[in-house]
Design an enzyme around this catalytic site. Structure first.
Site, mmCIF file in Angstrom:
data_model
loop_
_atom_site.group_PDB
_atom_site.id
_atom_site.type_symbol
_atom_site.label_atom_id
_atom_site.label_comp_id
_atom_site.label_asym_id
_atom_site.label_seq_id
_atom_site.Cartn_x
_atom_site.Cartn_y
_atom_site.Cartn_z
ATOM 1 N N SER A 126 0.837 -1.204 0.000
ATOM 2 C CA SER A 126 0.000 0.000 0.000
ATOM 3 C C SER A 126 0.867 1.248 0.000
ATOM 4 O O SER A 126 1.968 1.260 0.581
ATOM 5 C CB SER A 126 -0.855 -0.026 1.276
ATOM 6 O OG SER A 126 -1.468 1.216 1.478
ATOM 7 N N TYR A 150 -1.553 -0.409 10.982
ATOM 8 C CA TYR A 150 -1.825 -1.076 9.701
ATOM 9 C C TYR A 150 -0.654 -0.867 8.734
ATOM 10 O O TYR A 150 -0.148 -1.821 8.127
ATOM 11 C CB TYR A 150 -3.137 -0.539 9.084
ATOM 12 C CG TYR A 150 -3.268 -0.893 7.625
ATOM 13 C CD1 TYR A 150 -3.501 -2.207 7.219
ATOM 14 C CD2 TYR A 150 -3.120 0.079 6.632
ATOM 15 C CE1 TYR A 150 -3.586 -2.532 5.869
ATOM 16 C CE2 TYR A 150 -3.206 -0.230 5.295
ATOM 17 C CZ TYR A 150 -3.435 -1.536 4.913
ATOM 18 O OH TYR A 150 -3.510 -1.862 3.576
ATOM 19 N N LYS A 154 2.155 -3.516 6.898
ATOM 20 C CA LYS A 154 2.472 -3.630 5.459
ATOM 21 C C LYS A 154 3.974 -3.489 5.236
ATOM 22 O O LYS A 154 4.568 -4.231 4.450
ATOM 23 C CB LYS A 154 1.719 -2.560 4.660
ATOM 24 C CG LYS A 154 0.252 -2.859 4.478
ATOM 25 C CD LYS A 154 0.012 -3.941 3.430
ATOM 26 C CE LYS A 154 -1.265 -4.698 3.725
ATOM 27 N NZ LYS A 154 -1.573 -5.793 2.831
HETATM 28 P P1 NAD Z 1 -10.809 -6.943 1.720
HETATM 29 O O1 NAD Z 1 -11.006 -6.865 3.179
HETATM 30 O O2 NAD Z 1 -11.989 -6.833 0.840
HETATM 31 O O3 NAD Z 1 -10.022 -8.293 1.339
HETATM 32 C C1 NAD Z 1 -9.162 -8.943 2.239
HETATM 33 C C2 NAD Z 1 -9.652 -10.372 2.378
HETATM 34 O O4 NAD Z 1 -8.775 -11.078 3.251
HETATM 35 C C3 NAD Z 1 -11.052 -10.457 2.988
HETATM 36 O O5 NAD Z 1 -11.849 -11.275 2.150
HETATM 37 C C4 NAD Z 1 -10.818 -11.108 4.343
HETATM 38 O O6 NAD Z 1 -11.919 -11.915 4.727
HETATM 39 C C5 NAD Z 1 -9.555 -11.897 4.091
HETATM 40 N N1 NAD Z 1 -8.730 -12.168 5.274
HETATM 41 C C6 NAD Z 1 -8.249 -11.281 6.186
HETATM 42 N N2 NAD Z 1 -7.532 -11.914 7.122
HETATM 43 C C7 NAD Z 1 -7.534 -13.228 6.788
HETATM 44 C C8 NAD Z 1 -6.966 -14.389 7.366
HETATM 45 N N3 NAD Z 1 -6.269 -14.362 8.517
HETATM 46 N N4 NAD Z 1 -7.156 -15.577 6.751
HETATM 47 C C9 NAD Z 1 -7.874 -15.663 5.603
HETATM 48 N N5 NAD Z 1 -8.440 -14.595 5.018
HETATM 49 C C10 NAD Z 1 -8.275 -13.387 5.613
HETATM 50 O O7 NAD Z 1 -9.727 -5.838 1.329
HETATM 51 P P2 NAD Z 1 -9.221 -5.316 -0.078
HETATM 52 O O8 NAD Z 1 -9.559 -3.887 -0.173
HETATM 53 O O9 NAD Z 1 -9.635 -6.249 -1.152
HETATM 54 O O10 NAD Z 1 -7.661 -5.398 0.171
HETATM 55 C C11 NAD Z 1 -6.873 -6.488 -0.269
HETATM 56 C C12 NAD Z 1 -5.432 -6.227 0.099
HETATM 57 O O11 NAD Z 1 -5.020 -4.993 -0.479
HETATM 58 C C13 NAD Z 1 -5.162 -6.084 1.597
HETATM 59 O O12 NAD Z 1 -3.922 -6.690 1.877
HETATM 60 C C14 NAD Z 1 -5.077 -4.582 1.810
HETATM 61 O O13 NAD Z 1 -4.264 -4.263 2.900
HETATM 62 C C15 NAD Z 1 -4.437 -4.148 0.507
HETATM 63 N N6 NAD Z 1 -4.717 -2.750 0.163
HETATM 64 C C16 NAD Z 1 -6.012 -2.316 0.085
HETATM 65 C C17 NAD Z 1 -6.275 -0.982 -0.216
HETATM 66 C C18 NAD Z 1 -7.690 -0.459 -0.243
HETATM 67 O O14 NAD Z 1 -7.874 0.752 -0.088
HETATM 68 N N7 NAD Z 1 -8.695 -1.283 -0.459
HETATM 69 C C19 NAD Z 1 -5.212 -0.099 -0.472
HETATM 70 C C20 NAD Z 1 -3.906 -0.585 -0.410
HETATM 71 C C21 NAD Z 1 -3.670 -1.929 -0.092
HETATM 72 C C1 WQD Z 2 -9.307 9.822 1.024
HETATM 73 C C2 WQD Z 2 -9.492 11.325 1.236
HETATM 74 C C3 WQD Z 2 -9.689 11.933 3.544
HETATM 75 C C4 WQD Z 2 -13.498 9.856 4.201
HETATM 76 C C5 WQD Z 2 -6.617 4.873 3.137
HETATM 77 C C6 WQD Z 2 -5.532 4.169 3.892
HETATM 78 C C7 WQD Z 2 -4.502 3.645 2.952
HETATM 79 C C8 WQD Z 2 -5.127 2.794 1.845
HETATM 80 C C9 WQD Z 2 -6.252 3.501 1.176
HETATM 81 C C10 WQD Z 2 -5.055 0.493 2.490
HETATM 82 C C11 WQD Z 2 -8.676 11.887 2.403
HETATM 83 C C12 WQD Z 2 -10.974 12.220 2.817
HETATM 84 C C13 WQD Z 2 -12.350 10.369 3.647
HETATM 85 C C14 WQD Z 2 -14.532 10.744 4.578
HETATM 86 C C15 WQD Z 2 -13.194 12.579 3.820
HETATM 87 N N1 WQD Z 2 -5.693 1.577 2.357
HETATM 88 N N2 WQD Z 2 -12.197 11.701 3.448
HETATM 89 N N3 WQD Z 2 -14.327 12.082 4.378
HETATM 90 O O1 WQD Z 2 -6.767 7.933 3.856
HETATM 91 O O2 WQD Z 2 -5.964 8.188 1.451
HETATM 92 O O3 WQD Z 2 -6.041 5.975 2.457
HETATM 93 O O4 WQD Z 2 -7.166 3.967 2.171
HETATM 94 O O5 WQD Z 2 -3.891 0.294 2.333
HETATM 95 O O6 WQD Z 2 -3.631 2.899 3.723
HETATM 96 O O7 WQD Z 2 -4.943 5.093 4.798
HETATM 97 O O8 WQD Z 2 -8.159 7.069 1.909
HETATM 98 O O9 WQD Z 2 -10.532 7.028 1.334
HETATM 99 O O10 WQD Z 2 -9.891 7.208 3.766
HETATM 100 O O11 WQD Z 2 -9.492 9.155 2.269
HETATM 101 O O12 WQD Z 2 -13.055 13.804 3.643
HETATM 102 O O13 WQD Z 2 -15.578 10.359 5.101
HETATM 103 O O14 WQD Z 2 -10.870 11.545 1.574
HETATM 104 O O15 WQD Z 2 -9.404 12.928 4.493
HETATM 105 O O16 WQD Z 2 -8.298 13.181 2.046
HETATM 106 P P1 WQD Z 2 -6.696 7.411 2.492
HETATM 107 P P2 WQD Z 2 -9.598 7.544 2.358
#
Ligand code: NAD
Ligand code: WQD
Length: 337
Positions: A126, A150, A154
């Site tokens: 991430s 978190y 990562k």
């Molecule tokens: P998500 O929660 O939809 O998917 C994660 C999945 O992992 C879920 O289905 C959950 O049930 C499963 N899971 C969690 N812990 C587990 C465990 N111990 N054993 C088996 N399954 C488990 O999330 P997502 O948005 O699809 O994210 C997927 C990956 O991408 C994650 O690693 C997340 O950190 C990373 N990521 C997400 C975002 C985002 O904003 N969505 C941004 C950057 C990175």
């Molecule tokens: C986006 C913008 C908020 C909600 C997070 C995690 C990051 C990654 C992606 C997993 C910001 C603003 C948000 C609301 C708002 N996840 N906001 N009102 O914070 O960039 O990233 O998700 O890896 O690790 O930190 O994403 O969607 O929360 O926020 O004004 O109700 O929207 O302040 O500027 P962020 P976000």
């Protein structure tokens, strides 16, 4: 056919990745404990693709169960490791749950890969690992300085993988996603949070009348309109980056780290305005205080992924918000609709 094991295979990004992989010559084995997903997502992946997948309801914390999966699926070519807990705020309140699930879960997975001779992995990292970078668009050489539990998990998961890759001669692609949004064009799969932690799912629920208004977290940031700027990336583009990464590992050994974003930032107000155009009505919002730990602006430089993976985001802001609205309006209660 190459067999790919996807951890967290029922989640938001994994379900879209499944659909993209199933267009190609891949056989999928999914594991998930459903802590943040449900089987319906997998059923719909099968419906969209017209293909079946193998599924195991397994927790990565359960090393014996994981061992059995690898034993039953002896010919796994590569792993895509999505499974993690991902809510920043929750990670501050429950750090032990996050370190335990994300770190121990990953260690168990890597141990089983080693035991069963699987040496190729794509890892979901991430942009959060960069914290508040010194300059934007941030590139992959920027300092790692996550600011919450978190993000620390990562960064640690990356480090464990880098050390293991070196010792075990693994081939690794670390993908640092920016802000994934949107849904598959069918409207059948999408993000289904019980409580939305991120901006776009929140805006979608307000647009659908499920929540009253969006709180904009501050309009006094040093950005053009005063609201936070992020690099939003369509989840289908992101899914395709995984397919490109699997292809890359097949012929380029070693460790590769890529930013997966568009390189273009949008503010909170720009996102709300774009969403209003997509849903055809106004989305009520009010400006509130800044959210603790937030930063003004982050965008990623995706040029390394373009040069080395042959991947570039194709889908624009209107595709992101239109697909998000299609998913929301067709599935007002998510997968339980
Ligand atoms: P998500 O929660 O939809 O998917 C994660 C999945 O992992 C879920 O289905 C959950 O049930 C499963 N899971 C969690 N812990 C587990 C465990 N111990 N054993 C088996 N399954 C488990 O999330 P997502 O948005 O699809 O994210 C997927 C990956 O991408 C994650 O690693 C997340 O950190 C990373 N990521 C997400 C975002 C985002 O904003 N969505 C941004 C950057 C990175
Ligand atoms: C986006 C913008 C908020 C909600 C997070 C995690 C990051 C990654 C992606 C997993 C910001 C603003 C948000 C609301 C708002 N996840 N906001 N009102 O914070 O960039 O990233 O998700 O890896 O690790 O930190 O994403 O969607 O929360 O926020 O004004 O109700 O929207 O302040 O500027 P962020 P976000």
């Amino acid at each position: 056919m190459k067999k790919i094991l996807l951890t967290g295979g029922a989640g938001y990004i994994a379900s879209h990745t499944n659909v993209e992989l199933l267009k190609g010559d891949y056989e999928l084995v999914l594991i998930d404990n459903y802590c943040n997903s449900c089987h319906e997502a997998i059923r719909r992946v099968e419906e969209i693709s017209g293909r079946t997948v193998t599924f195991y309801q397994v927790d990565l914390m359960d090393q014996d169960a994981l061992d059995q999966v690898f034993t039953q699926e002896p010919d796994i070519d590569s792993v895509i490791h999505f499974a993690a807990l991902k809510a920043v705020g929750e990670s501050v309140e429950k750090p032990l749950d996050y370190y335990s699930n994300n770190i121990t879960g990953s260690l168990n997975l890597y141990q089983m890969m080693k035991k069963h001779g699987v040496s190729k992995i794509v890892f979901s990292s991430s942009a959060t690992v960069y914290g508040d970078p010194d300059s934007i668009p941030v590139n992959e050489t920027a300092a790692i300085r996550a600011t919450n539990p978190y993000g620390h998990t990562k960064a640690m998961m990356e480090q464990i993988l880098l050390d293991t890759a070196q010792a075990e001669n693994w081939d690794v692609a670390i993908l640092r996603y920016f802000n994934p949004v949107g849904a598959h064009h069918s409207g059948r799969i999408g993000e289904d949070p019980s409580y939305p932690n991120n901006l776009l799912p929140f805006v979608s629920q307000v647009a659908a009348g499920i929540r009253e208004k969006v709180t904009v977290f501050g309009n006094d940031w040093p950005t053009p309109d005063g609201t936070g700027v992020r690099d939003y990336i369509h989840v289908v583009d992101l899914a395709q980056a995984h397919v490109k990464s699997i292809e890359k590992l097949a012929h380029s050994p070693g460790v590769h780290i890529y930013n997966i974003g568009t390189g273009r930032g949008y503010s909170v107000l720009e996102m709300i305005t774009a969403f209003e155009a997509a849903c055809g009505h106004s989305v009520p919002y009010a400006v509130g205080p800044r959210r603790p730990g937030d930063i003004a602006e982050v965008t990623g430089d995706p040029s390394k992924a373009e040069a080395e993976l042959g991947w570039k985001a194709q889908l624009d802001l209107s595709s992101m918000v239109e697909s998000a609205w299609q998913w929301q309006s067709q599935n007002p209660k998510g997968y339980s609709s």
